[in-house]
Design an enzyme around this catalytic site. Structure first.
Site, PDB file in Angstrom:
ATOM      1  N   GLY A  10     -21.277 -21.155  -5.513  1.00 27.40           N
ATOM      2  CA  GLY A  10     -20.009 -21.770  -5.876  1.00 27.40           C
ATOM      3  C   GLY A  10     -20.223 -22.828  -6.952  1.00 27.40           C
ATOM      4  O   GLY A  10     -19.606 -23.640  -7.236  1.00 27.40           O
ATOM      5  N   SER A  12     -19.735 -21.879 -10.363  1.00 26.91           N
ATOM      6  CA  SER A  12     -19.174 -21.631 -11.887  1.00 26.91           C
ATOM      7  C   SER A  12     -18.077 -22.628 -11.978  1.00 26.91           C
ATOM      8  O   SER A  12     -17.675 -22.549 -13.144  1.00 26.91           O
ATOM      9  CB  SER A  12     -18.418 -20.171 -11.749  1.00 26.91           C
ATOM     10  OG  SER A  12     -17.537 -20.096 -10.756  1.00 26.91           O
ATOM     11  N   GLY A  14     -15.914 -26.811 -10.682  1.00 25.03           N
ATOM     12  CA  GLY A  14     -15.964 -27.695  -9.579  1.00 25.03           C
ATOM     13  C   GLY A  14     -17.068 -28.426  -9.457  1.00 25.03           C
ATOM     14  O   GLY A  14     -18.026 -28.675  -9.886  1.00 25.03           O
ATOM     15  N   ASP A  51     -21.869 -12.714  -3.231  1.00 19.58           N
ATOM     16  CA  ASP A  51     -20.516 -12.486  -2.397  1.00 19.58           C
ATOM     17  C   ASP A  51     -21.051 -13.174  -0.971  1.00 19.58           C
ATOM     18  O   ASP A  51     -21.687 -12.516  -0.158  1.00 19.58           O
ATOM     19  CB  ASP A  51     -19.787 -11.327  -2.501  1.00 19.58           C
ATOM     20  CG  ASP A  51     -18.793 -11.388  -1.468  1.00 19.58           C
ATOM     21  OD1 ASP A  51     -18.365 -12.268  -0.636  1.00 19.58           O
ATOM     22  OD2 ASP A  51     -18.065 -10.141  -1.313  1.00 19.58           O
ATOM     23  N   SER A 130     -19.105 -30.319   3.112  1.00 20.03           N
ATOM     24  CA  SER A 130     -18.081 -30.641   4.048  1.00 20.03           C
ATOM     25  C   SER A 130     -16.995 -30.973   3.304  1.00 20.03           C
ATOM     26  O   SER A 130     -16.518 -30.743   2.069  1.00 20.03           O
ATOM     27  CB  SER A 130     -18.663 -31.155   5.398  1.00 20.03           C
ATOM     28  OG  SER A 130     -17.712 -31.129   6.371  1.00 20.03           O
ATOM     29  N   TYR A 144      -8.315 -25.224   7.434  1.00 17.60           N
ATOM     30  CA  TYR A 144      -9.389 -25.577   6.670  1.00 17.60           C
ATOM     31  C   TYR A 144     -10.086 -26.717   7.494  1.00 17.60           C
ATOM     32  O   TYR A 144     -11.329 -26.773   7.208  1.00 17.60           O
ATOM     33  CB  TYR A 144      -8.850 -26.169   5.179  1.00 17.60           C
ATOM     34  CG  TYR A 144      -9.937 -26.872   4.333  1.00 17.60           C
ATOM     35  CD1 TYR A 144     -10.338 -26.034   3.566  1.00 17.60           C
ATOM     36  CD2 TYR A 144      -9.991 -28.215   4.330  1.00 17.60           C
ATOM     37  CE1 TYR A 144     -11.442 -26.622   2.419  1.00 17.60           C
ATOM     38  CE2 TYR A 144     -10.770 -28.566   3.360  1.00 17.60           C
ATOM     39  CZ  TYR A 144     -11.706 -27.733   2.649  1.00 17.60           C
ATOM     40  OH  TYR A 144     -12.584 -28.509   1.759  1.00 17.60           O
ATOM     41  N   SER A 145      -9.355 -27.569   7.908  1.00 19.51           N
ATOM     42  CA  SER A 145     -10.055 -28.551   8.278  1.00 19.51           C
ATOM     43  C   SER A 145     -11.116 -28.347   9.787  1.00 19.51           C
ATOM     44  O   SER A 145     -12.036 -28.498   9.757  1.00 19.51           O
ATOM     45  CB  SER A 145      -9.060 -29.500   9.179  1.00 19.51           C
ATOM     46  OG  SER A 145      -9.526 -30.493   9.755  1.00 19.51           O
ATOM     47  N   ALA A 146     -10.428 -27.103  10.443  1.00 16.50           N
ATOM     48  CA  ALA A 146     -11.138 -26.391  11.680  1.00 16.50           C
ATOM     49  C   ALA A 146     -12.535 -26.196  10.964  1.00 16.50           C
ATOM     50  O   ALA A 146     -13.557 -26.194  11.746  1.00 16.50           O
ATOM     51  CB  ALA A 146     -10.556 -25.639  12.110  1.00 16.50           C
ATOM     52  N   SER A 147     -12.468 -25.306   9.727  1.00 18.30           N
ATOM     53  CA  SER A 147     -13.495 -24.621   9.318  1.00 18.30           C
ATOM     54  C   SER A 147     -14.709 -25.783   9.067  1.00 18.30           C
ATOM     55  O   SER A 147     -15.899 -25.479   9.046  1.00 18.30           O
ATOM     56  CB  SER A 147     -13.496 -23.728   7.953  1.00 18.30           C
ATOM     57  OG  SER A 147     -12.912 -24.581   6.908  1.00 18.30           O
ATOM     58  N   LYS A 148     -14.254 -26.890   8.373  1.00 22.24           N
ATOM     59  CA  LYS A 148     -15.334 -27.898   8.160  1.00 22.24           C
ATOM     60  C   LYS A 148     -15.534 -28.651   9.270  1.00 22.24           C
ATOM     61  O   LYS A 148     -16.977 -29.267   9.362  1.00 22.24           O
ATOM     62  CB  LYS A 148     -14.429 -28.923   7.345  1.00 22.24           C
ATOM     63  CG  LYS A 148     -14.174 -28.498   6.020  1.00 22.24           C
ATOM     64  CD  LYS A 148     -15.381 -27.802   5.092  1.00 22.24           C
ATOM     65  CE  LYS A 148     -15.099 -27.406   3.674  1.00 22.24           C
ATOM     66  NZ  LYS A 148     -16.159 -26.764   2.867  1.00 22.24           N
ATOM     67  N   ASN A 178     -11.077 -33.851  -8.042  1.00 27.92           N
ATOM     68  CA  ASN A 178     -10.120 -33.161  -8.952  1.00 27.92           C
ATOM     69  C   ASN A 178     -10.755 -32.113  -9.419  1.00 27.92           C
ATOM     70  O   ASN A 178     -11.630 -32.003 -10.739  1.00 27.92           O
ATOM     71  CB  ASN A 178     -10.088 -34.290 -10.180  1.00 27.92           C
ATOM     72  CG  ASN A 178      -8.820 -33.765 -11.150  1.00 27.92           C
ATOM     73  OD1 ASN A 178      -8.374 -32.773 -11.035  1.00 27.92           O
ATOM     74  ND2 ASN A 178      -8.446 -34.891 -11.904  1.00 27.92           N
TER      75      ASN A 178
END
Length: 267
Positions: A10, A12, A14, A51, A130, A144-148, A178
């Protein structure tokens, strides 16, 4: 001394992009990944296609780095996505599985792919990006929280398994950052009318928080410091807000913390 080879998913935009640029400037050999690498020439570091949801794609990306450099010293599992604020029941099972497929199983696939090479080297560092939400509850952001939370349990357990082989695993825990993650939030795909009002209010709150949050370079600087450290810790919280929230969770009585969570929703 030979420059360390770093692989970042990831990269590209942020946090991934800020980290890849900083590490490149610091003299590392950096390979970043993106689902679409057709604009690779505009990046200072190597950008390759990946991917995370596909085993073959993961294998090919790791193979490419090994063929070019002969080793991978640092893996940074950064890629992931988030959902716009919504009740947990407002996501279908397919959507729930999709967020785990990328945020958790994507990191697992990458880790499984690089460990054999790091084991052969008898050295390596795996950094999993995380979130402070890997420690805290996130009402209307449960998936989202659960995945982290899952990533945190996996990372800490794996770190104990791999230390004897010269490999360390650590977590980086930012709060809101941001980045374009807030702009590209995926909408819940099974919305319930009962949640409409709170969903809209929380969306506005989230965007205000993101706009006032840390620059991704704050996280990138933490990552650089960890890579250069001689003593790796299990987790690193980055940014003032994340550190404040972590201390609050650690020291505040359960009832007070629970009330603070409810009050923070402002609905």
């Amino acid at each position: 001394m030979t420059a360390k080879v770093v692989l970042i998913t990831g990269a590209s935009s942020g946090i991934g992009f800020a980290t890849a640029e900083l590490l490149h400037e610091a003299g590392f050999i950096v390979y970043g990944t993106s689902r679409r690498a057709n604009m690779a020439s505009k990046y200072k570091f190597h950008l390759i296609e990946l991917d995370l949801d596909q085993e073959d794609s993961v294998s090919q990306a790791v193979k490419k780095v090994i063929e070019n450099e002969g080793r991978i010293d640092v893996l940074i599992n950064n890629a992931g996505f988030a959902l716009a604020p919504a009740g947990a029941e407002e996501s279908s099972m397919q959507q729930a599985q999709a967020i785990f497929e990328t945020n958790f199983f994507g990191a697992v696939r990458m880790t499984r792919a690089v460990i054999p090479f790091m084991r052969q080297q008898r050295s390596g560092l795996i950094l999993n990006i995380s979130s402070i939400l890997g420690l805290l509850p996130m009402p209307f952001g449960a998936l989202y929280s659960a995945s982290k939370h899952a990533l945190e349990g996996y990372s800490e357990s794996l770190d104990h398994e791999l230390r004897s082989q010269g490999i360390r695993v650590s977590l980086i825990e930012p709060a809101y950052t941001n980045t374009s993650l807030g702009v590209n939030l995926l909408e819940a795909d099974a919305k319930v009318a009962a949640y409409q009002q709170i969903r809209e209010k929380l969306q506005q709150q989230m965007m205000k928080s993101i706009n006032k949050s840390d620059d991704p370079r704050v996280v990138a600087n933490t990552i650089l410091a960890v890579i250069n450290s001689q003593h790796i810790l299990p987790r690193y919280t980055t940014g003032k807000i994340a550190k404040r929230l972590k201390n609050l969770r650690r020291f505040a009585p359960v009832k007070i913390f629970d009330k603070l969570i409810q009050r923070s929703l402002k609905v």
